[in-house]
Design a protein around this motif. Structure first.
Motif, PDB file in Angstrom:
ATOM      1  N   THR A 201      -2.437  -8.733  -7.953  1.00  0.00           N
ATOM      2  CA  THR A 201      -1.817  -7.546  -8.550  1.00  0.00           C
ATOM      3  C   THR A 201      -1.453  -7.798 -10.009  1.00  0.00           C
ATOM      4  O   THR A 201      -1.701  -6.962 -10.884  1.00  0.00           O
ATOM      5  CB  THR A 201      -0.562  -7.158  -7.749  1.00  0.00           C
TER       6      THR A 201
ATOM      7  N   GLY B 227       0.786  -1.222   0.000  1.00  0.00           N
ATOM      8  CA  GLY B 227       0.000   0.000   0.000  1.00  0.00           C
ATOM      9  C   GLY B 227       0.815   1.268   0.000  1.00  0.00           C
ATOM     10  O   GLY B 227       0.333   2.325  -0.424  1.00  0.00           O
TER      11      GLY B 227
ATOM     12  N   ASN C  47      -4.556  -1.590  -5.551  1.00  0.00           N
ATOM     13  CA  ASN C  47      -3.741  -2.165  -4.484  1.00  0.00           C
ATOM     14  C   ASN C  47      -4.208  -3.587  -4.234  1.00  0.00           C
ATOM     15  O   ASN C  47      -5.211  -3.817  -3.560  1.00  0.00           O
ATOM     16  CB  ASN C  47      -3.867  -1.306  -3.219  1.00  0.00           C
TER      17      ASN C  47
END
Length: 304
Positions: A161, A138, A154
């Motif tokens: 991701t 983050g 995020n």
């Protein structure tokens, strides 16, 4: 005689200034798409023991150095900021592992209210293209202009991701996608660097890189794409931030369109050279307050 010398010096200074200004102007783009992959805590030393066939494919068919260096301190936020801001902490002001705002006032404040990143250059100079970031830690979210990107994701895991980044790339064909993976940093801190568990995470990152490569190849995007892989720092024991080569030396691997297939680079590379190299590849005007340089040795230019 004195007059002639002064005249010659003046001419040389003017000519040099013209060359410098010309170098700062936008140039012809060498590629349409750049994918920047960053793996947290991936020390360059990892290649001595870890199996990494996909990264080695990029090294063999592109250009690389395993002697690139982080800025100091060799920790996360300060180095991720440097990577995409084209300058070190003395200018952008992010100086610590978890910096959310600059501890040192930034020398320049851009339209995004932070020191200008590669995203702001694209936003200003290639306004019709897409760009964005998909990241697992983050802390990355504090280091770029959120009002200038088309994706700000995020992920909870590196796999998530990666999947989000691939979807974005295939759908939007962006000029720049920044993908941040949180491993092997987690293993390094919790279990230790240079451990079997650490190398297992390195190999997982390599597998994710392989999936990204496959997705681009299967969709014919590698024909106009450059992939650049790097890291923020290495590590010793369970820490980072130190001044040993194991902590400071990071991989810097570049592969794809108009990249020389020369293997090992002789150039000295610092992490802030990454943003400048991306800007050069995209044909962007590089701001004079950035301190990095494009790694020209890695780039192949068409013969006129």
């Amino acid at each position: 005689m004195d007059f002639r010398i002064k005249w010659l010096v003046s001419v040389l200074l003017i000519f040099g200034g013209i060359l410098f200004c010309t170098a700062q102007e936008r140039s012809k783009p060498l590629v349409k798409h750049v994918v920047l992959i960053g793996s947290d805590g991936f020390g360059a030393y990892a290649f001595k023991k870890a199996k990494a066939p996909n990264l080695r494919k990029m090294m063999e068919n592109g250009a690389y150095t395993l002697e690139a260096r982080s800025v100091l301190p060799s920790s996360s936020a300060v180095n991720w900021a440097s990577m995409i801001m084209g300058s070190g902490p003395e200018l952008h002001g992010y100086t610590e592992w978890g910096s959310k705002t600059p501890e040192l006032p930034s020398k320049v404040i851009g339209d995004g209210n932070i020191y200008p990143t590669i995203f702001s250059l694209i936003h200003q100079q290639l306004p019709n293209t897409k760009k964005g970031a998909s990241y697992s830690w983050g802390g990355i979210g504090y280091l770029f202009e959120k009002n200038m990107v088309d994706i700000d994701f995020n992920g909870k895991t590196d796999e998530e991701t990666m999947q989000k980044a691939i979807e974005f790339i295939l759908t939007e064909k962006p000029s720049l996608t920044f993908i941040h993976f949180d491993q092997p940093d987690g293993a390094g801190h919790n279990i230790g660097h240079d451990t079997p568990e650490y190398y297992k995470e390195v190999e997982k990152i390599d597998a994710l890189v392989g999936k990204i490569l496959s997705a681009l190849e299967e969709n014919n995007l590698m024909e106009n794409t450059v992939i650049l892989f790097s890291s923020d720092h290495g590590g010793v024991g369970k820490g980072h931030g130190g001044k040993t080569l194991l902590e400071v030396e990071i991989p810097w691997i570049i592969y794809g369109k108009n990249i020389n297939s020369k293997g090992k680079l002789e150039s000295s590379v610092v992490t802030y050279d990454t943003a400048v190299t991306i800007a050069h590849l995209l044909g962007l005007k590089i701001p004079d307050f950035w301190r990095g340089k494009p790694i020209l040795e890695a780039i192949k230019y068409e013969e006129k």
